[in-house]
Design a protein around this motif. Sequence first.
Motif, PDB file in Angstrom:
ATOM      1  N   HIS A 178       0.832  -1.205   0.000  1.00 14.09           N
ATOM      2  CA  HIS A 178       0.000   0.000   0.000  1.00 14.09           C
ATOM      3  C   HIS A 178       0.870   1.261   0.000  1.00 14.09           C
ATOM      4  O   HIS A 178       0.569   2.227  -0.712  1.00 14.09           O
ATOM      5  N   LEU A 179       1.949   1.241   0.769  1.00 13.50           N
ATOM      6  CA  LEU A 179       2.864   2.379   0.783  1.00 13.50           C
ATOM      7  C   LEU A 179       3.510   2.570  -0.584  1.00 13.50           C
ATOM      8  O   LEU A 179       3.682   3.709  -1.054  1.00 13.50           O
ATOM      9  N   ASP A 180       3.861   1.471  -1.231  1.00 13.81           N
ATOM     10  CA  ASP A 180       4.396   1.556  -2.590  1.00 13.81           C
ATOM     11  C   ASP A 180       3.382   2.202  -3.533  1.00 13.81           C
ATOM     12  O   ASP A 180       3.716   3.095  -4.322  1.00 13.81           O
ATOM     13  N   GLU A 181       2.143   1.733  -3.437  1.00 14.65           N
ATOM     14  CA  GLU A 181       1.091   2.238  -4.328  1.00 14.65           C
ATOM     15  C   GLU A 181       0.854   3.728  -4.121  1.00 14.65           C
ATOM     16  O   GLU A 181       0.659   4.481  -5.079  1.00 14.65           O
ATOM     17  N   LYS A 182       0.876   4.166  -2.862  1.00 14.37           N
ATOM     18  CA  LYS A 182       0.613   5.571  -2.539  1.00 14.37           C
ATOM     19  C   LYS A 182       1.878   6.433  -2.617  1.00 14.37           C
ATOM     20  O   LYS A 182       1.816   7.631  -2.363  1.00 14.37           O
ATOM     21  N   LYS A 183       3.007   5.775  -2.941  1.00 13.45           N
ATOM     22  CA  LYS A 183       4.293   6.469  -3.038  1.00 13.45           C
ATOM     23  C   LYS A 183       4.666   7.171  -1.731  1.00 13.45           C
ATOM     24  O   LYS A 183       5.182   8.298  -1.707  1.00 13.45           O
ATOM     25  N   ILE A 184       4.406   6.477  -0.644  1.00 17.53           N
ATOM     26  CA  ILE A 184       4.767   6.968   0.689  1.00 17.53           C
ATOM     27  C   ILE A 184       6.102   6.345   1.062  1.00 17.53           C
ATOM     28  O   ILE A 184       6.269   5.115   0.997  1.00 17.53           O
ATOM     29  N   PRO A 185       7.095   7.134   1.428  1.00 17.47           N
ATOM     30  CA  PRO A 185       8.431   6.575   1.693  1.00 17.47           C
ATOM     31  C   PRO A 185       8.457   5.690   2.941  1.00 17.47           C
ATOM     32  O   PRO A 185       7.813   6.003   3.947  1.00 17.47           O
ATOM     33  N   TYR A 186       9.191   4.599   2.837  1.00 20.93           N
ATOM     34  CA  TYR A 186       9.375   3.726   3.994  1.00 20.93           C
ATOM     35  C   TYR A 186      10.769   3.120   3.950  1.00 20.93           C
ATOM     36  O   TYR A 186      11.436   3.132   2.911  1.00 20.93           O
ATOM     37  N   PHE A 187      11.167   2.578   5.087  1.00 23.39           N
ATOM     38  CA  PHE A 187      12.525   2.033   5.191  1.00 23.39           C
ATOM     39  C   PHE A 187      12.492   0.762   6.021  1.00 23.39           C
ATOM     40  O   PHE A 187      11.936   0.743   7.128  1.00 23.39           O
ATOM     41  N   LEU A 188      13.036  -0.318   5.474  1.00 27.40           N
ATOM     42  CA  LEU A 188      13.208  -1.569   6.199  1.00 27.40           C
ATOM     43  C   LEU A 188      14.644  -1.655   6.697  1.00 27.40           C
ATOM     44  O   LEU A 188      15.571  -1.345   5.952  1.00 27.40           O
ATOM     45  N   GLY A 189      14.844  -2.076   7.933  1.00 18.76           N
ATOM     46  CA  GLY A 189      16.212  -2.129   8.418  1.00 18.76           C
ATOM     47  C   GLY A 189      16.318  -2.792   9.772  1.00 18.76           C
ATOM     48  O   GLY A 189      15.371  -3.398  10.276  1.00 18.76           O
ATOM     49  N   GLU A 190      17.487  -2.681  10.349  1.00 20.38           N
ATOM     50  CA  GLU A 190      17.789  -3.220  11.676  1.00 20.38           C
ATOM     51  C   GLU A 190      17.956  -2.041  12.623  1.00 20.38           C
ATOM     52  O   GLU A 190      18.887  -1.250  12.473  1.00 20.38           O
ATOM     53  N   PHE A 191      17.038  -1.931  13.574  1.00 20.67           N
ATOM     54  CA  PHE A 191      16.942  -0.724  14.391  1.00 20.67           C
ATOM     55  C   PHE A 191      17.070  -1.052  15.879  1.00 20.67           C
ATOM     56  O   PHE A 191      16.449  -1.999  16.371  1.00 20.67           O
ATOM     57  N   ALA A 192      17.828  -0.244  16.586  1.00 24.00           N
ATOM     58  CA  ALA A 192      17.918  -0.358  18.038  1.00 24.00           C
ATOM     59  C   ALA A 192      16.644   0.188  18.679  1.00 24.00           C
ATOM     60  O   ALA A 192      15.949   1.034  18.095  1.00 24.00           O
ATOM     61  N   PRO A 193      16.294  -0.253  19.876  1.00 29.06           N
ATOM     62  CA  PRO A 193      15.104   0.269  20.554  1.00 29.06           C
ATOM     63  C   PRO A 193      15.097   1.780  20.711  1.00 29.06           C
ATOM     64  O   PRO A 193      14.036   2.406  20.735  1.00 29.06           O
ATOM     65  N   SER A 194      16.290   2.387  20.797  1.00 30.84           N
ATOM     66  CA  SER A 194      16.377   3.848  20.961  1.00 30.84           C
ATOM     67  C   SER A 194      15.777   4.606  19.779  1.00 30.84           C
ATOM     68  O   SER A 194      15.442   5.788  19.907  1.00 30.84           O
ATOM     69  N   GLU A 195      15.632   3.945  18.628  1.00 34.48           N
ATOM     70  CA  GLU A 195      15.019   4.589  17.457  1.00 34.48           C
ATOM     71  C   GLU A 195      13.604   5.059  17.760  1.00 34.48           C
ATOM     72  O   GLU A 195      13.151   6.075  17.227  1.00 34.48           O
ATOM     73  N   LEU A 196      12.893   4.335  18.623  1.00 35.07           N
ATOM     74  CA  LEU A 196      11.505   4.692  18.902  1.00 35.07           C
ATOM     75  C   LEU A 196      11.395   5.980  19.712  1.00 35.07           C
ATOM     76  O   LEU A 196      10.336   6.612  19.737  1.00 35.07           O
TER      77      LEU A 196
END
Length: 270
Positions: free
Chosen positions: A214-232
């Motif tokens: 859905h994000l692809d279809e709406k051209k909404i940027p997203y990022f998949l990755g490896e994130f530490a809890p501090s990112e939140l």
Amino acid sequence: MIENETVFQKSPSSPTWSLKDTIDIPNRAMNFGDGLFETMVWDLAEIRFFDKHLNRLKGGMQLLNLQEEDIHPDGILHFLASNFPNQRMRVRWNVYRSGQGKYTPETNEVIQTLQLSEFNPASQIKKKAAFTQKIQLFPTSWSAYKTLNALPYILANQERKARGLDEILLLDSRGFISEASASNIFWVKAGIVYTPALSCSCINGISRQVILAHLDEKKIPYFLGEFAPSELAHADQVFVSNCTGISYLQCINQKEYSTVPLIFLNDIFE
């Protein structure tokens, strides 16, 4: 909460689904967790996102060397349409190896069960969440599939209940954010959506797949990755999702987040 479930079973030799009050034991699901499951939503006349459920199930069956020809997706749809028209129900489809044997199976044929119960949509807001203090998820070749061994999620939800939380978040063995107790996790920061990569040992959730498409279809940027809890700590919003819908997390470890529904997600589960 007590769930009332109706259970149907289909064996390798049976062409039809039959109502079952009991399941034969011992079986390889009970003894070895030798199988998979999909939790789905029967939505009036169809299974929501059925193609994606089927693709994930088949991937797991290939990994476990289970016979794909034993499952008949059209037969399930016909059975549900004939017996439960215009209803919305939670459907758990279990597929496990038949026969006995010990660690070495005797066959690759499968037994299937359908567990049908009332559908309850996801809570829109979960007020209190935190990271688990006890459970880590480890990478395996089956991490992305829903297997009949769910001990990490059982232990995590016991911890969630004991700590008085509405949601609990899991890390992988390296300390990266993985997923929630029964759902995938996403967060939004400065208009970009983030979610852990499958390398973080999370389930390849169907709603996760749908949201990313859905994000692809709406051209909404997203990022998949490896994130530490501090990112939140820097996120504007955090939400979790599974087949029942989306829940916004209001507070994680004293950090407050917006729970205003994201407009671009509103129509996904309608």
